[in-house]
Design a protein around this motif. Structure first.
Motif, PDB file in Angstrom:
ATOM      1  N   ALA A 120       0.851  -1.189   0.000  1.00 23.61           N
ATOM      2  CA  ALA A 120       0.000   0.000   0.000  1.00 23.61           C
ATOM      3  C   ALA A 120       0.886   1.238   0.000  1.00 23.61           C
ATOM      4  N   ILE A 121       0.567   2.169  -0.831  1.00 24.85           N
ATOM      5  CA  ILE A 121       1.305   3.427  -0.996  1.00 24.85           C
ATOM      6  C   ILE A 121       2.828   3.223  -0.953  1.00 24.85           C
ATOM      7  N   GLY A 122       3.262   2.226  -1.683  1.00 23.45           N
ATOM      8  CA  GLY A 122       4.682   1.945  -1.773  1.00 23.45           C
ATOM      9  C   GLY A 122       5.270   1.277  -0.541  1.00 23.45           C
ATOM     10  N   GLN A 123       4.439   0.866   0.382  1.00 27.28           N
ATOM     11  CA  GLN A 123       4.887   0.225   1.617  1.00 27.28           C
ATOM     12  C   GLN A 123       4.481  -1.242   1.611  1.00 27.28           C
ATOM     13  N   ARG A 124       5.312  -2.070   2.222  1.00 27.35           N
ATOM     14  CA  ARG A 124       5.075  -3.514   2.266  1.00 27.35           C
ATOM     15  C   ARG A 124       4.639  -3.923   3.677  1.00 27.35           C
ATOM     16  N   ILE A 125       3.521  -4.633   3.747  1.00 28.68           N
ATOM     17  CA  ILE A 125       2.998  -5.146   5.015  1.00 28.68           C
ATOM     18  C   ILE A 125       3.125  -6.659   4.973  1.00 28.68           C
ATOM     19  N   VAL A 126       3.921  -7.205   5.869  1.00 24.92           N
ATOM     20  CA  VAL A 126       4.102  -8.648   5.970  1.00 24.92           C
ATOM     21  C   VAL A 126       3.165  -9.133   7.069  1.00 24.92           C
ATOM     22  N   ALA A 127       2.402 -10.178   6.774  1.00 25.11           N
ATOM     23  CA  ALA A 127       1.396 -10.640   7.723  1.00 25.11           C
ATOM     24  C   ALA A 127       1.363 -12.157   7.805  1.00 25.11           C
ATOM     25  N   ASP A 128       0.799 -12.641   8.894  1.00 23.91           N
ATOM     26  CA  ASP A 128       0.713 -14.073   9.165  1.00 23.91           C
ATOM     27  C   ASP A 128      -0.603 -14.337   9.889  1.00 23.91           C
ATOM     28  N   MET A 129      -1.298 -15.396   9.509  1.00 25.53           N
ATOM     29  CA  MET A 129      -2.497 -15.849  10.221  1.00 25.53           C
ATOM     30  C   MET A 129      -2.279 -17.288  10.652  1.00 25.53           C
ATOM     31  N   HIS A 130      -2.525 -17.546  11.908  1.00 21.75           N
ATOM     32  CA  HIS A 130      -2.446 -18.901  12.433  1.00 21.75           C
ATOM     33  C   HIS A 130      -3.871 -19.354  12.738  1.00 21.75           C
ATOM     34  N   VAL A 131      -4.310 -20.390  12.043  1.00 20.36           N
ATOM     35  CA  VAL A 131      -5.669 -20.893  12.208  1.00 20.36           C
ATOM     36  C   VAL A 131      -5.651 -21.967  13.296  1.00 20.36           C
ATOM     37  N   ARG A 132      -6.482 -21.752  14.303  1.00 25.85           N
ATOM     38  CA  ARG A 132      -6.632 -22.712  15.400  1.00 25.85           C
ATOM     39  C   ARG A 132      -8.069 -23.218  15.406  1.00 25.85           C
ATOM     40  N   GLU A 133      -8.347 -24.219  16.217  1.00 25.23           N
ATOM     41  CA  GLU A 133      -9.692 -24.819  16.265  1.00 25.23           C
ATOM     42  C   GLU A 133     -10.780 -23.810  16.602  1.00 25.23           C
ATOM     43  N   ASP A 134     -10.478 -22.823  17.455  1.00 20.55           N
ATOM     44  CA  ASP A 134     -11.509 -21.901  17.925  1.00 20.55           C
ATOM     45  C   ASP A 134     -11.183 -20.423  17.725  1.00 20.55           C
ATOM     46  N   GLU A 135     -10.062 -20.135  17.057  1.00 23.32           N
ATOM     47  CA  GLU A 135      -9.717 -18.750  16.781  1.00 23.32           C
ATOM     48  C   GLU A 135      -8.689 -18.672  15.653  1.00 23.32           C
ATOM     49  N   VAL A 136      -8.607 -17.486  15.089  1.00 21.47           N
ATOM     50  CA  VAL A 136      -7.553 -17.189  14.128  1.00 21.47           C
ATOM     51  C   VAL A 136      -6.749 -16.053  14.737  1.00 21.47           C
ATOM     52  N   TYR A 137      -5.453 -16.262  14.855  1.00 21.15           N
ATOM     53  CA  TYR A 137      -4.564 -15.236  15.386  1.00 21.15           C
ATOM     54  C   TYR A 137      -3.846 -14.601  14.199  1.00 21.15           C
ATOM     55  N   ALA A 138      -4.012 -13.300  14.048  1.00 18.54           N
ATOM     56  CA  ALA A 138      -3.410 -12.597  12.912  1.00 18.54           C
ATOM     57  C   ALA A 138      -2.395 -11.574  13.399  1.00 18.54           C
TER      58      ALA A 138
END
Length: 100
Positions: A54-72
Protein backbone atom coordinates in the motif's frame (compact mmCIF):
# COMPACT_ATOMS: atom_id res chain seq x y z
CA UNK A 1 11.25 -1.94 12.43
CA UNK A 2 7.51 -1.63 12.02
CA UNK A 3 4.53 -1.64 14.30
CA UNK A 4 3.01 -5.07 14.99
CA UNK A 5 -0.78 -5.20 14.97
CA UNK A 6 -2.41 -8.36 16.32
CA UNK A 7 -6.02 -9.49 16.09
CA UNK A 8 -7.72 -12.58 17.51
CA UNK A 9 -10.79 -13.71 15.58
CA UNK A 10 -12.85 -16.24 17.55
CA UNK A 11 -14.92 -18.81 15.67
CA UNK A 12 -16.72 -22.14 16.15
CA UNK A 13 -15.88 -23.65 12.77
CA UNK A 14 -12.95 -25.90 13.58
CA UNK A 15 -9.54 -25.37 12.01
CA UNK A 16 -10.22 -27.08 8.66
CA UNK A 17 -13.40 -25.11 7.90
CA UNK A 18 -11.88 -21.83 9.09
CA UNK A 19 -8.86 -22.42 6.86
CA UNK A 20 -11.12 -23.14 3.88
CA UNK A 21 -13.15 -19.98 4.42
CA UNK A 22 -10.07 -17.84 4.87
CA UNK A 23 -8.68 -19.24 1.64
CA UNK A 24 -11.89 -18.21 -0.14
CA UNK A 25 -12.04 -14.76 1.47
CA UNK A 26 -8.37 -13.75 1.60
CA UNK A 27 -8.94 -11.16 -1.13
CA UNK A 28 -11.01 -9.12 1.35
CA UNK A 29 -7.91 -8.24 3.35
CA UNK A 30 -6.63 -5.86 0.71
CA UNK A 31 -9.85 -3.84 1.19
CA UNK A 32 -8.99 -3.14 4.82
CA UNK A 33 -6.15 -0.79 3.92
CA UNK A 34 -7.08 1.77 1.25
CA UNK A 35 -5.11 1.28 -1.94
CA UNK A 36 -3.59 -2.01 -0.78
CA UNK A 37 -3.09 -5.03 -2.98
CA UNK A 38 -2.06 -8.54 -2.10
CA UNK A 39 1.23 -9.41 -3.74
CA UNK A 40 1.86 -12.86 -2.26
CA UNK A 41 0.17 -15.50 -0.12
CA UNK A 42 0.90 -19.12 0.71
CA UNK A 43 -0.03 -21.70 3.31
CA UNK A 44 2.40 -23.62 5.50
CA UNK A 45 0.22 -26.04 7.42
CA UNK A 46 -2.25 -23.94 9.40
CA UNK A 47 -0.27 -20.73 8.87
CA UNK A 48 -1.14 -18.33 6.08
CA UNK A 49 1.71 -16.01 5.16
CA UNK A 50 0.91 -13.05 2.95
CA UNK A 51 2.16 -9.67 1.84
CA UNK A 52 0.16 -6.54 1.12
CA UNK A 53 1.50 -3.44 -0.59
CA UNK A 54 0.00 0.00 0.00
CA UNK A 55 1.30 3.43 -1.00
CA UNK A 56 4.68 1.94 -1.77
CA UNK A 57 4.89 0.23 1.62
CA UNK A 58 5.08 -3.51 2.27
CA UNK A 59 3.00 -5.15 5.01
CA UNK A 60 4.10 -8.65 5.97
CA UNK A 61 1.40 -10.64 7.72
CA UNK A 62 0.71 -14.07 9.16
CA UNK A 63 -2.50 -15.85 10.22
CA UNK A 64 -2.45 -18.90 12.43
CA UNK A 65 -5.67 -20.89 12.21
CA UNK A 66 -6.63 -22.71 15.40
CA UNK A 67 -9.69 -24.82 16.27
CA UNK A 68 -11.51 -21.90 17.93
CA UNK A 69 -9.72 -18.75 16.78
CA UNK A 70 -7.55 -17.19 14.13
CA UNK A 71 -4.56 -15.24 15.39
CA UNK A 72 -3.41 -12.60 12.91
CA UNK A 73 -0.23 -10.53 13.01
CA UNK A 74 0.36 -7.62 10.66
CA UNK A 75 3.78 -5.96 10.69
CA UNK A 76 3.18 -2.37 9.59
CA UNK A 77 6.10 -0.42 8.16
CA UNK A 78 6.97 2.88 9.91
CA UNK A 79 5.04 4.99 7.41
CA UNK A 80 1.81 3.08 8.13
CA UNK A 81 2.50 2.62 11.86
CA UNK A 82 0.86 5.98 12.61
CA UNK A 83 -2.41 4.39 11.46
CA UNK A 84 -1.99 1.23 13.57
CA UNK A 85 -5.02 1.88 15.80
CA UNK A 86 -7.30 2.61 12.84
CA UNK A 87 -6.03 -0.42 10.94
CA UNK A 88 -6.50 -2.66 13.99
CA UNK A 89 -10.07 -1.41 14.50
CA UNK A 90 -10.91 -2.07 10.86
CA UNK A 91 -9.30 -5.53 11.02
CA UNK A 92 -11.35 -6.43 14.09
CA UNK A 93 -14.51 -5.38 12.28
CA UNK A 94 -13.81 -6.75 8.79
CA UNK A 95 -11.58 -9.82 9.27
CA UNK A 96 -14.37 -11.95 10.83
CA UNK A 97 -16.29 -11.61 7.54
CA UNK A 98 -13.73 -13.96 5.96
CA UNK A 99 -15.14 -16.71 8.16
CA UNK A 100 -18.78 -16.19 7.14
Amino acid sequence: MGEPVTVNIPHKLGAAEAKSRIGSGIHRLSDIIPGASMTDHHWEGDHLHFTLEAIGQRIVADMHVREDEVYALFDLPPMLAMFANKIKAKLQKEAPKMLE
